[in-house]
Design a protein around this motif. Sequence first.
Motif, short mmCIF file in Angstrom:
data_model
loop_
_atom_site.label_atom_id
_atom_site.label_comp_id
_atom_site.label_asym_id
_atom_site.label_seq_id
_atom_site.Cartn_x
_atom_site.Cartn_y
_atom_site.Cartn_z
N HIS A 25 11.78 27.59 -4.48
CA HIS A 25 12.26 26.73 -3.38
C HIS A 25 12.37 25.43 -3.95
CE1 HIS A 25 11.10 30.08 -0.75
NE2 HIS A 25 9.93 30.35 -1.25
N GLY A 26 12.91 24.59 -3.37
CA GLY A 26 13.15 23.27 -3.76
C GLY A 26 14.48 23.35 -4.52
N LYS A 27 14.49 21.84 -5.17
CA LYS A 27 15.56 21.67 -5.94
C LYS A 27 15.05 21.06 -7.40
CE LYS A 27 18.49 20.39 -2.26
NZ LYS A 27 20.07 20.06 -2.25
#
Length: 72
Positions: A25-27
Amino acid sequence: MSEARHITLDLRPDELPSELGRGVHGKAPVHVDVAQSDPEPRFMRFRGIGAYRNTSVEEAVARVRALRDEWD
């Protein structure tokens, strides 16, 4: 011991294949380390060890088969 080839990549999560990207998840960049085993058999280091005997492959095979047949 066989040597392995290592590749290290820093990728964005959206660059990962879907099966690897699950749960990410996330960047933030993802660190991926890929190792490939050496395809050469581990016994290749012994190749040529008896070269001084001037034995052909056919002679060596015949000798091994004769030893094997003793046990039959």
